[in-house]
Scaffold this active site. Structure first.
Site, mmCIF file in Angstrom:
data_model
loop_
_atom_site.group_PDB
_atom_site.id
_atom_site.type_symbol
_atom_site.label_atom_id
_atom_site.label_comp_id
_atom_site.label_asym_id
_atom_site.label_seq_id
_atom_site.Cartn_x
_atom_site.Cartn_y
_atom_site.Cartn_z
ATOM 1 N N ARG A 49 42.349 40.095 86.265
ATOM 2 C CA ARG A 49 41.599 41.254 86.436
ATOM 3 C C ARG A 49 40.674 41.267 84.896
ATOM 4 O O ARG A 49 40.834 42.391 84.366
ATOM 5 C CB ARG A 49 42.424 42.482 86.278
ATOM 6 C CG ARG A 49 43.275 42.642 87.406
ATOM 7 C CD ARG A 49 42.523 43.082 88.713
ATOM 8 N NE ARG A 49 43.332 43.000 90.039
ATOM 9 C CZ ARG A 49 43.512 41.693 90.382
ATOM 10 N NH1 ARG A 49 43.248 40.529 90.281
ATOM 11 N NH2 ARG A 49 44.521 41.875 91.805
ATOM 12 N N SER A 107 44.358 50.623 92.589
ATOM 13 C CA SER A 107 45.529 50.663 91.747
ATOM 14 C C SER A 107 44.956 51.152 90.398
ATOM 15 O O SER A 107 44.019 50.673 89.692
ATOM 16 C CB SER A 107 45.910 48.923 91.269
ATOM 17 O OG SER A 107 46.169 48.658 92.649
ATOM 18 N N GLU A 152 43.401 50.226 85.065
ATOM 19 C CA GLU A 152 42.565 49.137 85.592
ATOM 20 C C GLU A 152 41.277 49.572 85.716
ATOM 21 O O GLU A 152 40.234 48.917 85.359
ATOM 22 C CB GLU A 152 43.247 48.817 86.901
ATOM 23 C CG GLU A 152 42.105 47.565 87.449
ATOM 24 C CD GLU A 152 42.673 47.454 88.927
ATOM 25 O OE1 GLU A 152 43.915 47.012 89.385
ATOM 26 O OE2 GLU A 152 41.714 47.273 89.920
HETATM 27 C C1 LIG Z 1 41.038 52.048 97.818
HETATM 28 C C2 LIG Z 1 40.483 50.977 96.643
HETATM 29 C C3 LIG Z 1 41.059 49.747 96.707
HETATM 30 C C4 LIG Z 1 41.011 48.519 95.862
HETATM 31 N N1 LIG Z 1 41.808 47.509 95.873
HETATM 32 C C5 LIG Z 1 41.336 46.468 94.991
HETATM 33 C C6 LIG Z 1 41.977 45.284 94.888
HETATM 34 O O1 LIG Z 1 42.795 44.823 96.030
HETATM 35 N N2 LIG Z 1 41.751 44.392 94.017
HETATM 36 C C7 LIG Z 1 40.763 44.480 93.132
HETATM 37 O O2 LIG Z 1 40.593 43.689 92.236
HETATM 38 N N3 LIG Z 1 40.151 45.767 93.087
HETATM 39 C C8 LIG Z 1 40.506 46.679 94.018
HETATM 40 N N4 LIG Z 1 39.992 47.958 93.741
HETATM 41 C C9 LIG Z 1 38.987 48.342 92.528
HETATM 42 C C10 LIG Z 1 37.446 48.010 93.039
HETATM 43 O O3 LIG Z 1 37.312 48.137 94.425
HETATM 44 C C11 LIG Z 1 37.223 46.708 92.442
HETATM 45 O O4 LIG Z 1 37.308 46.582 91.226
HETATM 46 C C12 LIG Z 1 35.570 46.397 92.709
HETATM 47 O O5 LIG Z 1 35.119 45.359 92.416
HETATM 48 C C13 LIG Z 1 34.610 47.374 91.873
HETATM 49 O O6 LIG Z 1 33.290 47.173 92.570
HETATM 50 P P1 LIG Z 1 32.262 48.581 92.273
HETATM 51 O O7 LIG Z 1 31.011 47.921 92.835
HETATM 52 O O8 LIG Z 1 32.871 49.678 93.216
HETATM 53 O O9 LIG Z 1 32.347 48.634 90.754
HETATM 54 P P2 LIG Z 1 31.908 50.023 89.917
HETATM 55 O O10 LIG Z 1 33.323 50.890 89.973
HETATM 56 O O11 LIG Z 1 30.644 50.701 90.144
HETATM 57 O O12 LIG Z 1 32.035 49.685 88.385
HETATM 58 C C14 LIG Z 1 33.154 49.100 87.979
HETATM 59 C C15 LIG Z 1 32.970 48.190 86.385
HETATM 60 O O13 LIG Z 1 32.112 47.027 86.610
HETATM 61 C C16 LIG Z 1 30.875 47.209 86.004
HETATM 62 N N5 LIG Z 1 29.722 46.790 86.778
HETATM 63 C C17 LIG Z 1 29.362 47.244 88.019
HETATM 64 N N6 LIG Z 1 28.637 46.324 88.882
HETATM 65 C C18 LIG Z 1 28.121 45.515 87.783
HETATM 66 C C19 LIG Z 1 26.914 44.705 87.572
HETATM 67 N N7 LIG Z 1 26.198 44.156 88.615
HETATM 68 N N8 LIG Z 1 26.834 44.008 86.411
HETATM 69 C C20 LIG Z 1 27.751 44.379 85.289
HETATM 70 N N9 LIG Z 1 28.716 45.422 85.433
HETATM 71 C C21 LIG Z 1 28.961 45.967 86.538
HETATM 72 C C22 LIG Z 1 30.499 48.612 85.864
HETATM 73 O O14 LIG Z 1 29.718 48.997 84.744
HETATM 74 C C23 LIG Z 1 32.223 49.186 85.523
HETATM 75 O O15 LIG Z 1 32.414 48.801 84.298
HETATM 76 C C24 LIG Z 1 40.287 48.937 94.751
HETATM 77 C C25 LIG Z 1 39.577 50.284 94.754
HETATM 78 C C26 LIG Z 1 39.819 51.170 95.672
HETATM 79 C C27 LIG Z 1 39.265 52.602 95.696
#
Ligand SMILES: Cc1cc2nc3c(=O)[nH]c(=O)nc-3n(C[C@H](O)[C@H](O)[C@H](O)COP(=O)(O)OP(=O)(O)OC[C@H]3O[C@@H](n4cnc5c(N)ncnc54)[C@H](O)[C@@H]3O)c2cc1C
Length: 357
Positions: A165, A247, A349
């Protein structure tokens, strides 16, 4: 480019909490994204990048700066002719749509990562992973806007410093603001319907294969989605167990002596770092006395507005009317309960914006 003031951020996060942004912009193309980031930086404005909002916990006070929502979509698969292909994704492409698209086009490799919310550009940031796979196994390169050098840079996989992560992209984020804004990500795929080796016991059992064996990639996606849904880990507007950041805590990585002091049945996983062991945060939470749904009973802390998921002890959920502070009350109770029981500090996380555990 759409620009708004006082945009409520709760509507952009899967935990459905977060106060207003001073200034909010939606960037639909790479050029718009770079222009918006440059303008905020030149004005000296604090900057928050938001993708799918599924790994963010934004305070009820919101964010006093520019919030740029990435909405640049697009996928392009190029076959190499030797049974492999490279997929280039725009940062704003929804991740699970991307995985489904690779399978429907006859390519495999990403199937175990089905059902993870969020956008493609965020996947390298925390090296998204599940069911024995993570994106570091497939990413070949990442193009990003470097806010320090004010230039587009390209990282090969080996330059991204991937860990559990974790990545260089995450480690260079300061106060929630990334140095590198991901523009596009490239993934290596295999042609055909055979999955990557199945590396997770629960998934292997569901598919009727041994660990290390391959299966049909479409079957892997189906079983992963089914297992994830059973844990509230696939977004579902009708199920408050999914109003979360997934998580809430990472699995702690501790030294061998700390791991040895735990009860014999505590799960322990090897990691690349010599002398270190990865533990299960879910095991620590439930063995510190926190049941599924902790928070829902009267007197649990938030009047039932926030709780651990009723399906999984690792997710802190909004039951519909919670504030960010309500979610933090539950998360703090769990973190201090685990520390009291085992002397191990859990780390969040999601990115905590303008708030702390
Ligand atoms: C129901 C649920 C299940 C999940 N299961 C998993 C899982 O199985 N495994 C896992 O690893 N994660 C999981 N996650 C966490 C999450 O989905 C992942 O971390 C996902 O990749 C976040 O993507 P996002 O576009 O929503 O990022 P955001 O929440 O919008 O941003 C997260 C971080 O990344 C940064 N960021 C986003 N886009 C960019 C970009 N283009 N450039 C630079 N920085 C950026 C943001 O500034 C922030 O710091 C889960 C979340 C939920 C709600």
């Amino acid at each position: 480019m759409t620009a708004l003031t006082r945009m409520p951020l709760a509507s952009l996060t899967t935990a459905r909490v977060g106060g207003p942004a001073r200034r909010y912009l939606e960037a639909e193309t790479e050029d718009e994204l770079i222009i918006a980031v440059r303008a905020a930086d030149e004005a000296g404005e604090p900057l928050l990048i938001i993708g799918g909002g599924s790994n963010l916990l934004i305070s009820d006070e919101g964010f006093d700066g520019a919030v740029i929502h990435i909405a640049s979509r697009g996928l392009d698969i190029r076959e190499a002719g030797d049974g492999t292909a490279v997929l280039r994704a725009e940062a704003g492409h929804p991740w699970d749509e991307l995985v489904a698209h690779t399978l429907s086009e006859g390519f495999s490799g990403l199937e175990a990562l089905s059902g993870i919310p969020g956008l493609a550009g965020a996947t390298p940031v925390q090296n998204v992973g599940a069911y024995g796979a993570d994106v570091s196994q497939s990413i070949t390169s990442v193009r990003a806007w470097d806010r320090t050098e004010r230039a587009v840079v390209e990282f090969a996989n080996a330059d991204l410093g991937f860990g559990y992560r974790d990545s260089v992209l995450k480690r260079s984020t300061v106060n929630g603001s990334p140095r590198y804004v991901v523009l596009t990500v490239e993934f290596a795929l295999s042609k055909g319907s055979t999955s990557a080796p199945v590396r997770y016991a629960e998934l292997a059992r569901a598919l009727g294969v041994d660990i290390g064996e391959r299966a049909d990639a479409v079957d892997v996606r189906r079983e992963v989605l089914r297992l994830r849904a059973g844990k509230g880990m696939v977004l579902d507007a009708s199920d408050p167990d999914t109003y979360s950041t997934g998580s809430f805590f990472t699995n702690p990585i501790v030294d061998e002596a700390t791991a040895a002091a735990l009860p014999a049945d505590a799960p322990r996983y090897p990691v690349a770092d010599p002398g270190k062991v990865k533990l299960s945060a879910a095991w620590l939470i439930s063995h510190a006395g926190f049941r599924k749904g902790f928070g829902l009973a009267p007197g649990d802390g938030t009047g039932g507005r926030a709780s651990l998921s009723t399906k999984h002890t690792l997710a802190v959920t909004n039951r519909g009317e919670a504030s960010a502070e309500d979610l933090l009350v539950i998360a703090r109770a769990v973190a201090s309960g685990v520390e009291k029981a085992f002397g191990i500090r859990l780390h969040p996380e999601p990115l905590l914006v303008n708030c702390a555990l």
